[in-house]
Design a protein around this motif. Structure first.
Motif, mmCIF file in Angstrom:
data_model
loop_
_atom_site.group_PDB
_atom_site.id
_atom_site.type_symbol
_atom_site.label_atom_id
_atom_site.label_comp_id
_atom_site.label_asym_id
_atom_site.label_seq_id
_atom_site.Cartn_x
_atom_site.Cartn_y
_atom_site.Cartn_z
ATOM 1 N N PHE A 1 -3.715 0.568 7.421
ATOM 2 C CA PHE A 1 -4.324 0.211 6.142
ATOM 3 C C PHE A 1 -3.879 1.145 5.015
ATOM 4 O O PHE A 1 -4.057 0.827 3.841
ATOM 5 C CB PHE A 1 -5.841 0.218 6.256
ATOM 6 C CG PHE A 1 -6.375 -0.922 7.079
ATOM 7 C CD1 PHE A 1 -6.096 -2.234 6.744
ATOM 8 C CD2 PHE A 1 -7.142 -0.684 8.211
ATOM 9 C CE1 PHE A 1 -6.565 -3.288 7.507
ATOM 10 C CE2 PHE A 1 -7.629 -1.729 8.977
ATOM 11 C CZ PHE A 1 -7.336 -3.036 8.630
ATOM 12 N N LYS B 1 -0.971 -8.896 -0.540
ATOM 13 C CA LYS B 1 0.131 -8.421 -1.369
ATOM 14 C C LYS B 1 1.007 -7.384 -0.658
ATOM 15 O O LYS B 1 2.228 -7.386 -0.797
ATOM 16 C CB LYS B 1 -0.410 -7.839 -2.674
ATOM 17 C CG LYS B 1 0.671 -7.399 -3.665
ATOM 18 C CD LYS B 1 0.054 -6.942 -4.976
ATOM 19 C CE LYS B 1 1.142 -6.564 -5.984
ATOM 20 N NZ LYS B 1 1.994 -5.454 -5.541
ATOM 21 N N SER B 2 0.389 -6.483 0.116
ATOM 22 C CA SER B 2 1.150 -5.431 0.787
ATOM 23 C C SER B 2 2.175 -5.990 1.766
ATOM 24 O O SER B 2 3.231 -5.379 1.982
ATOM 25 C CB SER B 2 0.214 -4.486 1.523
ATOM 26 O OG SER B 2 -0.609 -3.768 0.639
ATOM 27 N N LEU C 1 -7.213 -3.820 2.684
ATOM 28 C CA LEU C 1 -8.601 -3.381 2.535
ATOM 29 C C LEU C 1 -9.272 -4.058 1.350
ATOM 30 O O LEU C 1 -10.498 -4.073 1.252
ATOM 31 C CB LEU C 1 -8.659 -1.861 2.359
ATOM 32 C CG LEU C 1 -8.286 -1.030 3.593
ATOM 33 C CD1 LEU C 1 -8.259 0.457 3.235
ATOM 34 C CD2 LEU C 1 -9.270 -1.286 4.717
ATOM 35 N N GLU C 2 -8.473 -4.614 0.453
ATOM 36 C CA GLU C 2 -8.997 -5.291 -0.732
ATOM 37 C C GLU C 2 -9.039 -6.799 -0.540
ATOM 38 O O GLU C 2 -9.344 -7.533 -1.484
ATOM 39 C CB GLU C 2 -8.129 -4.938 -1.940
ATOM 40 C CG GLU C 2 -8.031 -3.434 -2.212
ATOM 41 C CD GLU C 2 -6.906 -3.096 -3.166
ATOM 42 O OE1 GLU C 2 -6.191 -4.023 -3.606
ATOM 43 O OE2 GLU C 2 -6.741 -1.899 -3.478
ATOM 44 N N GLY C 3 -8.716 -7.256 0.671
ATOM 45 C CA GLY C 3 -8.716 -8.691 0.934
ATOM 46 C C GLY C 3 -7.548 -9.418 0.306
ATOM 47 O O GLY C 3 -7.634 -10.596 -0.039
ATOM 48 N N SER C 4 -6.409 -8.713 0.164
ATOM 49 C CA SER C 4 -5.230 -9.312 -0.449
ATOM 50 C C SER C 4 -4.027 -9.136 0.470
ATOM 51 O O SER C 4 -3.842 -8.060 1.056
ATOM 52 C CB SER C 4 -4.933 -8.643 -1.795
ATOM 53 O OG SER C 4 -3.618 -8.966 -2.241
ATOM 54 N N PRO D 1 -2.217 -1.065 1.842
ATOM 55 C CA PRO D 1 -3.537 -0.847 1.249
ATOM 56 C C PRO D 1 -4.225 -2.113 0.737
ATOM 57 O O PRO D 1 -5.453 -2.168 0.678
ATOM 58 C CB PRO D 1 -3.261 0.129 0.100
ATOM 59 C CG PRO D 1 -1.802 -0.041 -0.212
ATOM 60 C CD PRO D 1 -1.161 -0.346 1.093
ATOM 61 N N SER D 2 -3.461 -3.127 0.366
ATOM 62 C CA SER D 2 -4.103 -4.327 -0.169
ATOM 63 C C SER D 2 -4.964 -5.035 0.867
ATOM 64 O O SER D 2 -5.862 -5.806 0.517
ATOM 65 C CB SER D 2 -3.053 -5.304 -0.721
ATOM 66 O OG SER D 2 -2.373 -5.971 0.329
#
Length: 324
Positions: free
Chosen positions: A90, A102-103, A97-100, A94-95
């Motif tokens: 994560f 994108k990463s 963890l934001e529900g995206s 990192p995205s």
């Protein structure tokens, strides 16, 4: 068993394929956009290969299982997931963890050095011992390099993959898989709808922890040799089979040793990377072997869950003939 495999495809997996061996009888089956001989990313099944490489170095006296590698974390603790080192996933993505998603796209062609991923894991707050983590296996890869003077991938290839006589098992040399392979669809629990094909991906984000490419046939050949004492000694194998509880990424508890899972009297490993899943388990006497692959991951479907469980139950049923 053929019906159970087809049911996995009908439940929503684009491609599912398997090889089951039973006391000399071999059955291969495939449904969807695949054939039984395609190459695929086997994810954390790679850890068994890396663990075998470490045990060979132990046998040669080049390392010791109880030697500290990072802080108080020993070789043994890295192998069996009791080091308390956090996973870096994560932090590298990192995205999530934001529900995206994108990463996943941002990192598709990004090349990570193991050192930067290890730093993410070791700098993160520690986790309870017995928590699944890729960080420890990347540290083990660095240890192999320090001891042998070769890249970990090359040493594992020479001493484990070639020793097992595998013809279709390789570490990736780029973002693409050479040879016939299926698309690999990642759903990310509905964040990618429709699921996206990530068969082209820079796998440096998992390295010797989970980046190997193989076939279901090669996996059965490898585990047969490993459990027969032909890769590591029987004494080393016994150490690999000393297990304890480990909490997996999905929250389930697995009976985990030194790079091996135990399920009843079957031994093996499962694996998952973006779009590709693998399940490979083998009876200790070598008479029954099952390797299964799917080209969809992180779905939201109880129907797929139930179909996979039904196939796995039938495949390890020794009274059930392969393919029937």
């Amino acid at each position: 068993m053929k019906a159970e495999l087809e049911a996995v495809h009908r439940a929503g997996v684009p491609g599912v394929w398997a090889e089951v061996r039973d006391n000399g009888t071999v059955w291969r089956g495939a449904f969807g956009d695949v054939t039984p001989d395609v190459r695929h990313r086997i994810g954390s099944v790679t850890k068994t290969f890396t663990a075998a490489a470490i045990m060979l170095l132990v046998e040669r006296g080049q390392i010791e299982l109880d030697t500290p590698v990072h802080g108080d974390a020993t070789v043994r603790m890295l192998l069996n997931m009791t080091s308390g080192l956090a996973d870096y996933r994560f932090l590298a993505f990192p995205s999530l963890l934001e529900g995206s998603p994108k990463s996943l796209e941002d990192n598709q062609f990004r090349h990570f050095h193991p050192r930067e991923l290890i730093e993410l894991g070791v700098d993160a707050p520690p986790v309870p011992p017995g928590t699944y983590s890729n960080t420890g296996y990347l540290l083990l890869g660095r240890l192999i390099e320090e001891v042998t003077g070769l890249t970990a991938e090359r040493w594992i290839t020479r001493n484990v993959i070639e020793r097992a006589g595998l013809c279709n098992t390789t570490f990736p040399t780029g973002t693409r898989i050479e040879g016939p392979h299926p698309p690999m669809y990642e759903a990310l629990f509905g964040l990618l709808d429709p699921p996206r094909d990530y068969s082209v991906y820079d796998m440096s984000w998992v390295g010797v922890s989970a980046s190997l490419i193989s076939t279901v046939e090669d996996l059965n050949v490898f585990f047969a040799a490993l459990l027969d004492g032909k890769i590591v000694s029987r004494e080393s194998l016994a150490l690999m089979q000393q297990t304890g509880p480990v909490i997996a990424f999905d929250g389930s508890t697995v009976d985990y040793g030194l790079g091996l899972h135990r399920k009843g009297d079957f031994w093996g490993h499962d694996g998952s990377v973006w779009g590709a899943g693998t399940w490979s388990f083998h009876s200790e006497d070598g008479e029954r072997q099952v390797s299964l692959a799917v080209n969809l991951q992180r779905w939201n479907s109880s129907a797929i869950d139930e179909a996979l469980e039904a196939f796995q139950r039938s495949a390890v049923d020794r009274d059930r003939q392969p393919g029937v």
